[in-house]
Design an enzyme around this catalytic site. Structure first.
Site, PDB file in Angstrom:
ATOM      1  N   HIS B  74       0.845  -1.198   0.000  1.00  0.00           N
ATOM      2  CA  HIS B  74       0.000   0.000   0.000  1.00  0.00           C
ATOM      3  C   HIS B  74       0.880   1.247   0.000  1.00  0.00           C
ATOM      4  CE1 HIS B  74      -3.006   2.966   1.173  1.00  0.00           C
ATOM      5  NE2 HIS B  74      -2.211   3.307   2.165  1.00  0.00           N
ATOM      6  N   ASP B 103       6.567  21.206 -26.786  1.00  0.00           N
ATOM      7  CA  ASP B 103       6.547  19.870 -26.190  1.00  0.00           C
ATOM      8  C   ASP B 103       7.625  19.829 -25.118  1.00  0.00           C
ATOM      9  OD1 ASP B 103       6.464  17.005 -25.697  1.00  0.00           O
ATOM     10  OD2 ASP B 103       5.451  16.821 -27.630  1.00  0.00           O
ATOM     11  N   TRP B 139       7.163   0.176   3.954  1.00  0.00           N
ATOM     12  CA  TRP B 139       7.767   0.793   2.774  1.00  0.00           C
ATOM     13  C   TRP B 139       9.176   1.279   3.056  1.00  0.00           C
ATOM     14  CZ3 TRP B 139       8.986   6.048   1.288  1.00  0.00           C
ATOM     15  CH2 TRP B 139       8.866   6.986   2.326  1.00  0.00           C
ATOM     16  N   SER B 166      13.009   6.010 -13.876  1.00  0.00           N
ATOM     17  CA  SER B 166      11.916   6.745 -14.506  1.00  0.00           C
ATOM     18  C   SER B 166      11.851   8.173 -13.979  1.00  0.00           C
ATOM     19  CB  SER B 166      10.600   6.012 -14.244  1.00  0.00           C
ATOM     20  OG  SER B 166       9.517   6.864 -14.432  1.00  0.00           O
ATOM     21  N   SER B 167      11.931   8.318 -12.651  1.00  0.00           N
ATOM     22  CA  SER B 167      11.847   9.656 -12.059  1.00  0.00           C
ATOM     23  C   SER B 167      13.002  10.533 -12.515  1.00  0.00           C
ATOM     24  CB  SER B 167      11.905   9.577 -10.535  1.00  0.00           C
ATOM     25  OG  SER B 167      10.774   8.930 -10.061  1.00  0.00           O
ATOM     26  N   HIS B 250      13.278  11.918   3.518  1.00  0.00           N
ATOM     27  CA  HIS B 250      12.677  13.193   3.852  1.00  0.00           C
ATOM     28  C   HIS B 250      12.510  14.103   2.636  1.00  0.00           C
ATOM     29  CE1 HIS B 250      10.764  16.126   6.193  1.00  0.00           C
ATOM     30  NE2 HIS B 250      11.454  16.997   5.502  1.00  0.00           N
ATOM     31  N   GLU B 252      12.045  13.117  -0.194  1.00  0.00           N
ATOM     32  CA  GLU B 252      10.966  12.464  -0.938  1.00  0.00           C
ATOM     33  C   GLU B 252       9.590  13.000  -0.515  1.00  0.00           C
ATOM     34  OE1 GLU B 252      10.617  10.493  -3.444  1.00  0.00           O
ATOM     35  OE2 GLU B 252       8.539   9.852  -3.215  1.00  0.00           O
ATOM     36  N   TYR B 254       8.882  15.861   0.382  1.00  0.00           N
ATOM     37  CA  TYR B 254       8.693  17.160  -0.258  1.00  0.00           C
ATOM     38  C   TYR B 254       8.545  17.033  -1.764  1.00  0.00           C
ATOM     39  CZ  TYR B 254       8.849  19.241   4.156  1.00  0.00           C
ATOM     40  OH  TYR B 254       8.505  19.564   5.434  1.00  0.00           O
ATOM     41  N   SER B 265      -1.383  26.779  -5.603  1.00  0.00           N
ATOM     42  CA  SER B 265      -1.054  28.185  -5.831  1.00  0.00           C
ATOM     43  C   SER B 265      -1.557  28.691  -7.170  1.00  0.00           C
ATOM     44  CB  SER B 265       0.464  28.405  -5.750  1.00  0.00           C
ATOM     45  OG  SER B 265       0.941  27.947  -4.515  1.00  0.00           O
ATOM     46  N   HIS B 299      15.129  13.017  11.875  1.00  0.00           N
ATOM     47  CA  HIS B 299      13.941  13.155  12.740  1.00  0.00           C
ATOM     48  C   HIS B 299      13.036  11.930  12.616  1.00  0.00           C
ATOM     49  CE1 HIS B 299      11.890  15.560   9.269  1.00  0.00           C
ATOM     50  NE2 HIS B 299      11.588  14.305   9.148  1.00  0.00           N
ATOM     51  N   HIS B 300      13.330  11.055  11.654  1.00  0.00           N
ATOM     52  CA  HIS B 300      12.607   9.780  11.593  1.00  0.00           C
ATOM     53  C   HIS B 300      13.270   8.731  12.466  1.00  0.00           C
ATOM     54  CE1 HIS B 300      10.035  11.022   8.209  1.00  0.00           C
ATOM     55  NE2 HIS B 300      11.078  11.753   7.866  1.00  0.00           N
ATOM     56  N   THR B 325       7.124  26.716   5.671  1.00  0.00           N
ATOM     57  CA  THR B 325       5.824  26.074   5.462  1.00  0.00           C
ATOM     58  C   THR B 325       4.716  27.015   5.904  1.00  0.00           C
ATOM     59  OG1 THR B 325       6.932  24.003   5.987  1.00  0.00           O
ATOM     60  CG2 THR B 325       4.541  23.937   5.821  1.00  0.00           C
ATOM     61  N   LYS B 328       3.960  29.723   3.402  1.00  0.00           N
ATOM     62  CA  LYS B 328       3.072  29.280   2.321  1.00  0.00           C
ATOM     63  C   LYS B 328       1.616  29.403   2.736  1.00  0.00           C
ATOM     64  CE  LYS B 328       5.633  27.485  -0.735  1.00  0.00           C
ATOM     65  NZ  LYS B 328       5.396  27.240  -2.096  1.00  0.00           N
ATOM     66  N   ARG B 447       2.064   1.409  15.171  1.00  0.00           N
ATOM     67  CA  ARG B 447       1.635   1.222  13.786  1.00  0.00           C
ATOM     68  C   ARG B 447       2.072  -0.161  13.310  1.00  0.00           C
ATOM     69  NH1 ARG B 447       6.015   4.951  10.420  1.00  0.00           N
ATOM     70  NH2 ARG B 447       4.906   4.221   8.586  1.00  0.00           N
TER      71      ARG B 447
HETATM   72  C1  HEM Z   1       5.989  21.291   9.043  1.00  0.00           C
HETATM   73  C2  HEM Z   1       6.370  20.330   8.299  1.00  0.00           C
HETATM   74  C3  HEM Z   1       6.697  18.922   8.778  1.00  0.00           C
HETATM   75  C4  HEM Z   1       7.359  18.507   9.886  1.00  0.00           C
HETATM   76  C5  HEM Z   1       7.967  19.369  10.961  1.00  0.00           C
HETATM   77  C6  HEM Z   1       7.384  17.059   9.860  1.00  0.00           C
HETATM   78  C7  HEM Z   1       7.966  16.251  10.802  1.00  0.00           C
HETATM   79  C8  HEM Z   1       7.932  14.873  10.788  1.00  0.00           C
HETATM   80  C9  HEM Z   1       8.567  14.032  11.741  1.00  0.00           C
HETATM   81  C10 HEM Z   1       9.396  14.508  12.929  1.00  0.00           C
HETATM   82  C11 HEM Z   1       8.316  12.741  11.400  1.00  0.00           C
HETATM   83  C12 HEM Z   1       8.824  11.488  12.099  1.00  0.00           C
HETATM   84  C13 HEM Z   1       7.814  10.922  13.009  1.00  0.00           C
HETATM   85  C14 HEM Z   1       8.228   9.599  13.542  1.00  0.00           C
HETATM   86  O1  HEM Z   1       8.436   8.645  12.753  1.00  0.00           O
HETATM   87  O2  HEM Z   1       8.341   9.499  14.762  1.00  0.00           O
HETATM   88  C15 HEM Z   1       7.511  12.766  10.233  1.00  0.00           C
HETATM   89  C16 HEM Z   1       7.051  11.630   9.580  1.00  0.00           C
HETATM   90  C17 HEM Z   1       6.529  11.666   8.308  1.00  0.00           C
HETATM   91  N1  HEM Z   1       6.228  12.784   7.595  1.00  0.00           N
HETATM   92 FE1  HEM Z   1       6.383  14.692   8.224  1.00  0.00          FE
HETATM   93  N2  HEM Z   1       6.741  16.632   8.756  1.00  0.00           N
HETATM   94  C18 HEM Z   1       6.311  17.738   8.074  1.00  0.00           C
HETATM   95  C19 HEM Z   1       5.644  17.744   6.870  1.00  0.00           C
HETATM   96  C20 HEM Z   1       5.468  16.637   6.092  1.00  0.00           C
HETATM   97  C21 HEM Z   1       5.045  16.691   4.718  1.00  0.00           C
HETATM   98  C22 HEM Z   1       4.753  17.936   3.933  1.00  0.00           C
HETATM   99  C23 HEM Z   1       4.997  15.405   4.306  1.00  0.00           C
HETATM  100  C24 HEM Z   1       4.604  14.839   2.961  1.00  0.00           C
HETATM  101  C25 HEM Z   1       3.947  15.393   2.053  1.00  0.00           C
HETATM  102  C26 HEM Z   1       5.360  14.561   5.405  1.00  0.00           C
HETATM  103  C27 HEM Z   1       5.391  13.187   5.340  1.00  0.00           C
HETATM  104  C28 HEM Z   1       5.787  12.377   6.352  1.00  0.00           C
HETATM  105  C29 HEM Z   1       5.804  10.944   6.274  1.00  0.00           C
HETATM  106  C30 HEM Z   1       5.406  10.081   5.065  1.00  0.00           C
HETATM  107  C31 HEM Z   1       6.245  10.483   7.508  1.00  0.00           C
HETATM  108  C32 HEM Z   1       6.348   9.047   7.992  1.00  0.00           C
HETATM  109  C33 HEM Z   1       7.338   8.223   7.320  1.00  0.00           C
HETATM  110  C34 HEM Z   1       7.320   6.823   7.867  1.00  0.00           C
HETATM  111  O3  HEM Z   1       7.835   6.612   8.974  1.00  0.00           O
HETATM  112  O4  HEM Z   1       6.798   5.934   7.191  1.00  0.00           O
HETATM  113  N3  HEM Z   1       5.644  15.339   6.482  1.00  0.00           N
HETATM  114  N4  HEM Z   1       7.296  14.076   9.866  1.00  0.00           N
HETATM  115 CU   LIG Z   2      10.733  13.745   7.386  1.00  0.00          CU
END
Ligand code: HEM
Ligand SMILES: [Cu+2]
Lengths: 373, 522
Positions: B74, B103, B139, B166-167, B250, B252, B254, B265, B299-300, B325, B328, B447
């Site tokens: 998923h 094009d 994933w 591809s990307s 990370h 990614e 964005y 926008s 931070h992950h 952010t 924006k 999770r």
């Molecule tokens: C203010 C902006 C953001 C901050 C400060 C932030 C911060 C964080 C932090 C600290 C985590 C880790 C949490 C953990 O695993 O304990 C996290 C996870 C995640 N964030 Fe954000 N984030 C922000 C915006 C975004 C945006 C814009 C996206 C995507 C469009 C995003 C997608 C994700 C994803 C996919 C995960 C989880 C990844 C995984 O463990 O599978 N975040 N974020």
């Molecule tokens: Cu991140």
């Protein structure tokens, strides 16, 4: 089933739950903190949430006001203003200052979380697929802690108990008010040791030792779970910690030591088939059944069957070796470090004479000892 | 040149070879979008199965291992198969039309970047039926767990390589097109924001896809050729993988959200009948987010046991991202302020995006606070966070963009009533689905578990109900799109009253080749 409720009741009780956050089943926040660290995390989270709510109300208050008042349908004409450096500077600076205010207490808390010095008790915690081992280094007490929820409950064939999936055969025990330092590592893949009420979560990484600490401030039983995906039974390796008074803790340690001494006596003993089979069944169900299944049939393509297996019906030595060392590169771990000779002897005997096999031979602790390097 | 123009000038070739051999940016854009839609529905079905299993405690419909396979696929398919290709579809259709180019710069490579995607998808789907089943590590593909899998684990690595290739090809194409093929007079600071965000995203992709490829290649050699990059017993370190993965991971996130920022926008000014409040600051904010995204990856990993200085650095850096952010969000709100607002479906989704994405931003900020993240890491709170930014963020922006440009692409208006139903059903069910997951995470539900303690039962049930409604609502969108392609009220060249930009100067639908002579931008 005690927990099934019709949909309208669920929706109605959602609203009720929002109104009464104390209701256990609709808990909206962390569980009640039982360590200083957990308390600080709890407070900081509440505080940060309120800051977020405040910003949300201001920003989206403005947006919804615009949605309400600045609609074309109410005859509002668009004003064409745009670009203002002053405004941009203001809305960059204010959030920055708010962030600084948030970062300051967080910094202090991180430093406290990382201070594992001067512990009263040190326990080595080892993650296995899918159980935990606790090793009280100062006292020579060491044991496995395995999920004790019966399979029937998981398969919906029996009523689920109150601590469904959050109960183990032997909980970790610690004294109240004492600084406990954990040394964490893992045997196979990465696990994470997490007890929410203590505010501690630390990955257990194979080949490395990491540490963490907590001081529980109230006697009681606290529950947590493995928090890093570690394979198929990741959801089934809970953590239970009993916090006891100093005296009860000492008594528990003594009882554990006595039991360990008795077990050591088993090493040279010669068991009967019945004894080996009974003990072997227990060991099998706690250690092997999660993959090879309780009936020994395995899962085709993933985990081989024990029933009719070449190894389990072949030479004893090969079978004992597999139990001791495992098969590197697969999910089959070596149980040599976790199980004593009598347990290995019992489980090998059980696999050879139960689960549809009947080699007729017995394995004794001495056979296992001879094969240990 | 003359002969060429007359030969191809009238329209598309017919039949299946049109699609296999096409080098036309509009055709390729269409294929990307359909591919994304198919993958979205497929991975969405998996999510339905996941929510069904989690509807109540106990194991009901699948084994724990199969559950893990579903969560993994998923995630992988939604990220790499649905969101990214959808954004690439928008890029293909819109960038040439928005900058006045005939094009893309490398049309044949463009064909390739699309046509290798189905190969990767087949590898991923095929792995479900191979012995041992699909990848079940999440994933994030962490070793040593990744070492334990069967043949499909190697196929997944190849699939990731293909997706990355591809990307990268798509990004090279996009960057070259934008930098070299703009109409006379269109300076960089006159480009529509959607073009800007994709330009920056393309640089991010080129920077980090090779990093991911490297990480999975190390997994491949660890699995098959006796290396020990991630095996402590051989002198390696499993945590090294996490560092490399998140150095990709990370940026990614964005990559997934910046083009969404771009779409929104475009839409908000149109339906506010007012220019974007701070064009320049939006461009700078996008660039700062992209640059900062390289410095926050750990931070992950706040629970792997970094030293205190590591925790502190990654906490500060992550919190800093909240500033651009915020800029924006403030800009979008200021654009709406004192406008003359109307709420057609694209605007509804755009406003839904701004408000819901912001909730995801707030929880991101909470997670950035390392001491709090210690509690939240690997719980449903994180699941809620990233679905707020990815579903009500990236996906809602994609919906908004589809409704916004569909009349341009097809030449027909879509059914506004059904579109609005699609929005409201999605918006409400989305929140029923994901809001309670914040509570679950805080209460202690990890999770990636197929079964849970009784105290989590109610919120899970509510969440599942929201999930089923959300899933069903997406069928509505499919109906709207198919209807709109088949017919409907004729769309004008300028579909929306106050729409600005070169794409609105060509008829709806645009001829097969647009801007064969470049327009003049003043
Ligand atoms: C203010 C902006 C953001 C901050 C400060 C932030 C911060 C964080 C932090 C600290 C985590 C880790 C949490 C953990 O695993 O304990 C996290 C996870 C995640 N964030 Fe954000 N984030 C922000 C915006 C975004 C945006 C814009 C996206 C995507 C469009 C995003 C997608 C994700 C994803 C996919 C995960 C989880 C990844 C995984 O463990 O599978 N975040 N974020
Ligand atoms: Cu991140």
């Amino acid at each position: 089933m005690g927990h099934r409720r019709p949909l309208p009741v669920v929706l109605a009780s959602l609203l009720a739950g929002l109104a009464f956050p104390a209701l256990a089943d609709y808990q909206l926040n962390f569980p009640p903190p039982k360590t200083g660290l957990a308390q600080q995390i709890y407070d900081m989270n509440v505080w940060v949430m309120w800051i977020c709510v405040g910003i949300f109300v201001v920003v989206f208050g403005a947006m919804f006001y615009a949605i309400w008042k600045h609609r074309k349908s109410v005859g509002h004409k668009a004003e064409q203003f745009h670009e203002s450096t002053t405004v941009e500077i203001i809305w960059t600076t204010i959030p920055f200052l708010i962030l600084v205010a948030m970062a300051w207490p967080a910094t202090k808390l991180i430093i406290e979380q990382k201070d594992t010095s001067n512990p009263d008790v040190t326990v080595k915690v080892v993650g296995y697929q899918w159980k935990w081992e606790y090793d009280y280094l100062q006292d020579g007490v060491k044991f496995m802690s395995v999920l004790s929820t019966p399979r029937e409950q998981i398969e919906n064939k029996a009523e689920k108990g109150a601590n469904y999936l959050l109960e183990v055969d032997e909980p970790m025990v610690v004294p109240v008010g004492k600084k406990v330092r954990l040394l964490l590592t893992a045997n196979d893949v990465i696990h994470a040791w997490w007890v929410p009420a203590f505010g501690i979560k630390q990955d257990a990484i194979p080949g490395f030792v990491r540490d963490a600490w907590f001081t529980a401030n109230e006697v009681g039983t606290y529950r947590g779970q493995c928090a890093e995906l570690c394979g198929k039974d990741h959801g089934f390796m809970p953590i239970v910690v009993e916090v006891k008074s100093e005296a009860d803790y000492k008594a528990w340690l003594e009882a554990k030591k006595a039991k360990a001494a008795a077990a050591a006596g088993d090493a040279g003993k010669v068991f009967t088939q019945a004894e080996l089979m009974e003990r072997g069944a227990k060991v099998y169900n706690a250690n092997c059944a999660s993959c090879h299944l309780p009936d020994g049939k395995g899962i085709p393509g993933a985990f081989p069957a024990i029933t009719g297996s070449k190894i389990a019906t072949g030479a004893k030595e090969g079978h004992i070796g597999m139990a001791l060392i495992g098969k590197p590169g697969t999910a089959m771990p070596g149980f040599g470090p976790q199980l004593n000779d009598a347990d290995i002897a019992a489980v090998v005997t059980y696999q050879r004479n139960g689960l549809g096999n009947s080699t007729g031979d017995l394995v004794q602790p001495a056979d296992v000892k001879a094969l240990r390097k | 040149m003359e002969a060429h123009a007359t030969e191809h000038g009238h329209g598309a070739p017919k039949g299946i070879t049109r699609w296999l051999t096409t080098t036309n940016h509009k055709d390729i854009g269409t294929m990307y979008l359909w591919f994304a839609a198919a993958m979205f529905l497929f991975a969405g079905l998996m999510a339905m199965a996941i929510r069904a299993e989690l509807f109540e405690p106990g194991m009901q419909i699948m084994s724990p291992d199969y559950f893990n396979q579903l969560t993994t696929l998923h995630g992988l398919i939604m990220v790499f198969g649905a969101i990214m290709p959808a954004m690439a579809g928008f890029a293909n259709w819109q960038i040439p039309m928005m900058i006045g180019a005939p094009d893309m710069a490398f049309p044949r490579m463009n064909n390739w970047s699309f046509w290798i995607l189905p190969a990767a998808a087949i590898l991923l789907v095929l792995s479900m039926v191979l012995p041992g089943g699909a990848v079940a590590t999440g994933w994030t593909l962490y070793p040593p767990l990744y070492m334990q899998g069967g043949i499909s684990y190697d196929l997944t690595i190849f699939a990731v390589h293909i997706l990355g290739a591809s990307s990268i090809m798509a990004s090279l194409n996009i960057i070259t097109t934008i930098l070299n093929m703009r109409a006379p007079g269109m300076t960089l600071m006159k480009m529509p924001l959607f073009v800007w965000t994709w330009l920056i995203t393309a640089f991010l992709l080129i920077a980090v896809m090779p990093v991911l490829a490297g990480a999975v290649t190390m997994l491949l050699t660890d699995r098959n050729f006796g290396t020990h990059f991630f095996d402590a017993a051989g002198g390696g370190d499993p945590v090294l993988f996490q560092h490399v993965f998140w150095f990709f991971g990370h940026p990614e996130v964005y990559i997934l959200i910046l083009p969404a920022f771009g779409i929104v926008s475009q839409i908000i000014p149109t339906f506010s009948r007012k220019p974007l409040f701070g064009y320049a600051s939006m461009v700078y904010a996008t660039a700062s987010i992209a640059i900062l995204s390289f410095f926050v990856w750990a931070h992950h990993m706040f629970t792997v046991g970094m030293p205190a200085v590591g925790q502190l650095y990654f906490m500060y850096a992550t919190m800093l991202i909240a500033v651009p952010t915020g800029v924006k969000v403030f800009n979008w709100v200021a654009t709406m302020w004192k406008g003359s607002l109307t709420f057609e479906t694209p605007m509804l989704f755009a406003v839904g995006f701004v408000s819901m994405f912001t909730i995801g931003g707030f929880t991101g900020l909470v997670l950035a606070m390392a001491p709090i993240d210690i509690q939240m890491q690997d719980t449903y709170y994180v699941v809620a966070h990233f679905h707020y930014v990815l579903v009500s963020g990236a996906l809602f922006a994609i919906f908004a963009g589809v409704y916004y440009w569909l009349p341009k692409w097809t030449g027909h208006m879509y059914n506004e009533t059904l579109g609005k139903w699609h929005f409201w059903l999605s918006m409400i069910s989305f929140n029923v689905l994901f809001f309670p997951q914040h509570f679950l995470g805080m209460a202690g539900m990890p999770r990636r578990i197929p079964d849970y303690a009784l105290q989590f039962a109610e919120f899970n049930q509510i969440s599942s109900i929201g999930g089923f409604v959300f899933g069903a609502s997406q069928i509505l969108m499919l109906i709207v799109i198919v209807q709109c392609i088949r017919g409907g009220k004729k769309a004008e060249a300028v579909v929306w009253e106050d729409a600005k930009g070169l794409e609105w100067t060509v008829p709806s639908p645009p001829p097969y080749h647009t801007f064969e002579t470049a327009p003049e931008v003043k």
